[in-house]
Design a protein around this motif. Structure first.
Motif, PDB file in Angstrom:
ATOM      1  N   ASN A   1      -1.491   5.265 -12.228  1.00  0.00           N
ATOM      2  CA  ASN A   1      -0.621   4.414 -13.034  1.00  0.00           C
ATOM      3  C   ASN A   1      -1.372   3.121 -13.333  1.00  0.00           C
ATOM      4  OD1 ASN A   1       1.272   2.458 -13.888  1.00  0.00           O
ATOM      5  ND2 ASN A   1       2.931   3.737 -13.069  1.00  0.00           N
ATOM      6  N   ASN A   2      -1.774   2.981 -14.592  1.00  0.00           N
ATOM      7  CA  ASN A   2      -2.639   1.865 -14.962  1.00  0.00           C
ATOM      8  C   ASN A   2      -1.971   0.507 -14.836  1.00  0.00           C
ATOM      9  OD1 ASN A   2      -1.288   3.229 -17.298  1.00  0.00           O
ATOM     10  ND2 ASN A   2      -1.864   1.311 -18.296  1.00  0.00           N
ATOM     11  N   VAL A   3      -0.644   0.450 -14.951  1.00  0.00           N
ATOM     12  CA  VAL A   3      -0.002  -0.862 -14.818  1.00  0.00           C
ATOM     13  C   VAL A   3       0.360  -1.177 -13.374  1.00  0.00           C
ATOM     14  CG1 VAL A   3       0.842  -0.900 -17.193  1.00  0.00           C
ATOM     15  CG2 VAL A   3       2.314   0.004 -15.377  1.00  0.00           C
ATOM     16  N   SER A   4       0.258  -0.183 -12.463  1.00  0.00           N
ATOM     17  CA  SER A   4       0.553  -0.434 -11.050  1.00  0.00           C
ATOM     18  C   SER A   4      -0.769  -0.510 -10.290  1.00  0.00           C
ATOM     19  CB  SER A   4       1.457   0.670 -10.503  1.00  0.00           C
ATOM     20  OG  SER A   4       2.669   0.692 -11.228  1.00  0.00           O
ATOM     21  N   ILE A   5      -1.185   0.597  -9.684  1.00  0.00           N
ATOM     22  CA  ILE A   5      -2.436   0.545  -8.921  1.00  0.00           C
ATOM     23  C   ILE A   5      -3.607   0.149  -9.834  1.00  0.00           C
ATOM     24  CG2 ILE A   5      -3.031   2.990  -9.187  1.00  0.00           C
ATOM     25  CD1 ILE A   5      -3.575   0.757  -6.092  1.00  0.00           C
TER      26      ILE A   5
ATOM     27  N   ALA B   1       0.848  -1.193   0.000  1.00  0.00           N
ATOM     28  CA  ALA B   1       0.000   0.000   0.000  1.00  0.00           C
ATOM     29  C   ALA B   1       0.884   1.243   0.000  1.00  0.00           C
ATOM     30  CB  ALA B   1      -0.911  -0.001   1.220  1.00  0.00           C
ATOM     31  N   PRO B   2       0.464   2.297  -0.680  1.00  0.00           N
ATOM     32  CA  PRO B   2       1.271   3.510  -0.728  1.00  0.00           C
ATOM     33  C   PRO B   2       1.208   4.235   0.610  1.00  0.00           C
ATOM     34  CG  PRO B   2      -0.849   3.903  -1.734  1.00  0.00           C
ATOM     35  CD  PRO B   2      -0.805   2.434  -1.398  1.00  0.00           C
TER      36      PRO B   2
ATOM     37  N   TYR C   1       5.617   7.895  -8.975  1.00  0.00           N
ATOM     38  CA  TYR C   1       5.736   8.238  -7.552  1.00  0.00           C
ATOM     39  C   TYR C   1       5.182   7.093  -6.713  1.00  0.00           C
ATOM     40  CZ  TYR C   1       5.089  10.813  -3.202  1.00  0.00           C
ATOM     41  OH  TYR C   1       5.129  11.211  -1.892  1.00  0.00           O
ATOM     42  N   GLN C   2       5.910   6.695  -5.692  1.00  0.00           N
ATOM     43  CA  GLN C   2       5.549   5.541  -4.849  1.00  0.00           C
ATOM     44  C   GLN C   2       5.373   4.276  -5.695  1.00  0.00           C
ATOM     45  OE1 GLN C   2       3.140   7.172  -1.158  1.00  0.00           O
ATOM     46  NE2 GLN C   2       1.967   7.475  -3.019  1.00  0.00           N
ATOM     47  N   ASP C   3       6.152   4.189  -6.733  1.00  0.00           N
ATOM     48  CA  ASP C   3       6.080   3.059  -7.655  1.00  0.00           C
ATOM     49  C   ASP C   3       4.659   2.868  -8.214  1.00  0.00           C
ATOM     50  OD1 ASP C   3       7.448   1.176  -9.097  1.00  0.00           O
ATOM     51  OD2 ASP C   3       7.177  -0.421  -7.637  1.00  0.00           O
ATOM     52  N   GLY C   4       3.938   3.974  -8.300  1.00  0.00           N
ATOM     53  CA  GLY C   4       2.611   3.916  -8.917  1.00  0.00           C
ATOM     54  C   GLY C   4       1.532   3.306  -8.049  1.00  0.00           C
ATOM     55  N   ALA C   5       1.771   3.195  -6.752  1.00  0.00           N
ATOM     56  CA  ALA C   5       0.785   2.529  -5.890  1.00  0.00           C
ATOM     57  C   ALA C   5      -0.316   3.465  -5.388  1.00  0.00           C
ATOM     58  CB  ALA C   5       1.489   1.875  -4.700  1.00  0.00           C
TER      59      ALA C   5
END
Lengths: 368, 368, 368, 368
Positions: free
Chosen positions: B343-347, B295-296, B317-321
């Motif tokens: 971020n569609n490929v992360s969160i 979780a971010p 930012y925050q690896d997209g989370a």
């Protein structure tokens, strides 16, 4: 109402800029207008146009223009021009256009400076050329015989007010319009948007653009009111209040503003998507009926394909003089939603000024 | 509620695809989960992962994964996995995920196939992990002890329901939401969107996407109801009707969906833009309080700059989370409008599945 | 040769620019260097860094730097800095760097101004840090104790001289190198390249770039000669004449210069492609053996896949501190051809300056 | 040699593909040719063209073609066509084109399948239409009266052999040519290159392309030899050995291949850059002198501006039928270097086939 028989000499201000280059490209093959004078900044004045300009169009500089010596933007150099088109930047357009008008010249401006002036019409030529009716009052206030200023709208406004107007004509007042734009980089001029800002990116903000869209829409779609003393004014759509909410975004597209529009009609029940499609396709603006040579044959092209319009495929249709509408469907929040595409450098800029001037010639507002 | 002490073996289905590669990248450094098995199509099965995959991530294939032999997507190969993540394409996900569940495996799926199932929760981990409460009923109906399916939402839905949920928590029901998306190409998988379709272009249509957004929002933001017999069901936000209108566009952006959102609250008067900003910034999801490691730290980053968020600058930012929200301001048509970036490929995809699984571990739903 | 034990205070000139932002990002986590002072134009001086800068990096402004008050670029403000990194634009770098050196400061510059100076080394840190041997002569001529200027190379030069040097070490002199570049927009700074110039386009020209590549290569790959009086000079590869022909192009890529290189060796027969691959992979620069903390673990990554390196996939490997080489094969005209990728904002700019400074610290040239 | 007076019926194979769409666009306004039959895959056959095609051109489907019913690619459906243009993919072109020729049809193919056939000419129409002289031998070997196959070259070859040929005509044999290409995505057809592979990227590899360029150049620039028995063969530039080295890259450009070329002449001393510029500008191909209607008026446009040609600005000049050359200058390694731009979908594909057919009509090779 007769078409002119002799060439009408015209001038272009800001001739080396992005809009100026587009004016020149269009005017070089115009059936009525002939380029008589080009104006630009002192840095360019005195040079042959081909040496002054950093030409960025995909067609070469018109041969007839290459060697014209650029003049400074002072009115006495343009006295023989029946029409002066202005592609000036806003930071200089105010003073220069005012001076040109004061010299009794007819100015058709793409700049924003006079759009809010209560005596200057803001005209999208496929919508409200009737607003030219304010010109006599503008001239009278300034004791001018032939001079005036006519402005055209911001490129993002132009695209979506055309279908809005067509729908108001067909179905009565629109109460609310919510528009989200995806605007091309050419709308910001040159050099304009840095490539580092827009490659692989969206910028969800364009300074002042949302306010312009929200305000200009009311002036364009409103009427011209006349009080008891015969004084005219723009009614800003006041009789039929219209709320407009715009969200403006810059996207990595070269030409062509794509806009997602949702609207609510006053009429209950509202028209169906099919009725909307038919009304849009049937729309014929006065500029077309009257025979303005630069008016598109199809003011609004209605697409049936699910994934159109798209800027890259549809922006050059009719040389960008019309607009494309697609995906007309119900909106779960307002009534109807659709997508509009308008070529921001054509109908969104120079083409609008030129049709406005054509209309003014046909109506005798320009004394050709 | 304790954090696990031993590594939890997990599997990844669709391991060679775009979402699968993202699962592997994230899981290779996960504090709890350890990759035990990779499944892919028969064409890939039997090969070392490094030879089966067309790796497209900007970091190299994790060393621990390069030589794992890919298995076919059959449940018996994954029996030792406490959690199975599915990045399968929709055309095969239905049958395979069903078979895995039937084999009593816990499946966390990014595919759309079971999202509408009345016994399968559709969970955005920063919003409604409480919907895991339906799992016992899902298991009971199928006479399963440990197996179940949990889905996460469509990437375009995920981004904007997070601020919507935060605002409902702070200000009560939202009545209407109108959202226009500008979605990244990675949302379409690989090879996905042809470059000829999207370079210098916007495609104002993504098949099925608007329906998904309009429907999923209701399931995610709604509650879990229980009738007199104790039967549970999703109430689809029915108690507080919410109308959603989505317009989905593809833009030439690699990662990161940008969405322009306008909302109307039930509460009159509605909260001010400043109140909205504060509520968004203060939002702390349960997944964070509970200590889900993926979780971010900041679920919603609220930007004050006028031109943010932007996908290229803010998506990692925050690896997209988390998600980014900016431009919170009044809407002339509804109440409030703002811009969301996710971020569609992360969160929007793998990260959501992983946090969902973390939450399920912490809640004992996964029997680790 | 010992690693420093106390933090070394450093300054950054041009701190708000593109290269300056990259210096700050790298230095904020540097094991030896600690940012002590930031210098920028008078317009920025006096402001907190976070207010002076238009931050364009994908990671946020380092917390330790946000509130540092920016100074004007005058030497007395930087007297406590053991190292001053210059990311200044060429139009001001000459005077400012000269003044800093005159104030006995050690300047590591990314600007081009002093690259051709016969007493200033032009150092690609993975190639010729040995050229620091000219520094005593530079200091002696100017009667300085600690001050000097070291420059690093143009971003397009840096990428391809690294494999060239590795091959000269392995196989002896190269006689001819023909290089065609496809350079990223970030190489031109900000705002740099207009999006209207580069979207859907290639610009087959970068002012002065080809001359820089052709000239810098000779200085970097040449040796330092010493005459009978002990005077040192750069031999410009004169003992082993090397002809270089560069064609420089700008392409719509954000970061990462891709270069197609063909070379002819003096040695007959020339090495085979396989020998070249092995020599490149085996190359270990002194900066790495010596333990410069910012030196990459793999100076040259040799790709076996047919379609690599690619800027989007390979530019961030090792944070851009090494280079990637692929497609090593025979050339029908010269001997061998290959593709090099170098991250122009990392090894092509700030990272090079920093490794140069690390090397100088380890060699005692900087008196830390 | 007379221009035809009656419309010549032509067919298009692969009519729904990228090259096919371009053939149709060009042929719909052709002064001699009239579209008589369209052929496509069994999936499309039987449908109206407008329903079979996924039209991707920026001009609408020509009205005259919209409702033509697409036929399968079998020769009997095309017997009335005097010319058959093939835009077929290589995987089917071999068999179909062979069958059409066997049915005594004249096939002008854009596919690669027969380019290496010793009896099939490989013709760049602005270079070697004289190679049509091999046709009688091709027909004789197969006992045909009217049928034959003529191929045109790969798009990347076409662009640079035109200036090479012009220079060989002016200055005698070229000994070596080293070319680095930056090729547009449209060269890969549709869907072709995935957007995830090319946005913000360069792919330094195109399968088979370098071999094609290196080989095709020799066949095109070579002559047709005749032995004592009158047997003809292509001499592959053997009398004047020419070494070609190609490095092929894909860049994010929609249309237009840009190529950096360095050449070495046999003649010592070589011509100067100015002589080269003059020779290129003066070049008049036979297709132009003979009056082929699709031949460009300027075969080679020589740019004097330092930063041209650029694909976005120059690719549509003369509808892409000529090529642009700029930056003619000395090469430090070979003799002369310059940049070529060719529109890969025009002179690089359909336009070449059409001019080849025009030339064949004028020479009586096609029996119109």
């Amino acid at each position: 109402m007769q078409h002119p028989t002799n060439p009408i000499p015209v001038g272009v201000l800001g001739a080396t800029g992005t809009v100026g280059q587009r004016f020149i490209t269009l005017l070089s093959t115009h059936p009525w207008f002939t380029i008589h004078a080009l104006g630009a900044s002192p840095r360019s004045a005195g040079k042959a146009y081909k040496d002054a300009v950093n030409w960025k169009q995909v067609t070469p500089i018109p041969a007839s223009v290459r060697d014209i010596v650029v003049k400074p933007c002072v009115a006495q150099e343009f006295v023989e021009c029946k029409v002066v088109f202005s592609g000036l930047d806003a930071d200089v357009a105010g003073d220069i256009e005012e001076a040109f008008r004061a010299a009794d010249l007819a100015v058709f401006s793409n700049a924003k400076n006079f759009r809010r002036d209560p005596n200057v019409p803001l005209i999208v030529p496929l919508v409200n050329p009737s607003h030219l009716s304010i010109i006599p009052q503008q001239q009278s206030l300034l004791s001018l015989k032939k001079g005036f200023i006519v402005t055209n709208a911001n490129c993002s406004t132009t695209g979506y007010v055309i279908p809005l107007y067509a729908l108001e004509k067909a179905f009565g007042p629109i109460e609310a319009a919510l528009v989200t734009t995806m605007q091309a980089i050419s709308g910001a001029g040159y050099p304009g948007v840095s490539s580092l800002d827009i490659l692989d990116n969206v910028i969800p903000y364009i300074g002042g653009e949302e306010e312009k869209m929200e305000w200009e829409t009311l002036k364009i779609l409103g009427g011209v009111a006349e009080d008891d003393q015969g004084a005219k004014s723009f009614d800003m759509h006041a009789k039929q209040p219209l709320r407009v909410s715009a969200s403006c975004n810059r996207v990595p597209v070269i030409d062509g503003h794509t806009e997602c529009v949702s609207i609510r009609f006053a009429r209950r029940p509202p028209p169906s998507p099919q009725q909307v499609r038919e009304a849009l396709a049937a729309f014929t603006p006065d500029a077309q009926s009257l025979g303005c040579p630069s008016a598109p044959r199809h003011a609004i092209t209605v697409h049936e394909e699910p994934d159109r319009p798209q800027p890259r495929l549809d922006r050059y249709y009719q040389d960008g003089a019309g607009v494309s509408v697609g995906r007309v469907r119900q909106c779960q929040v307002l009534d109807i939603k659709f997508v509009v595409l308008a070529n921001n450098v054509s109908i969104g800029a120079a083409t609008s000024s030129i049709i406005n001037a054509e209309f003014a010639v046909l109506k005798g507002v320009v004394q050709a």
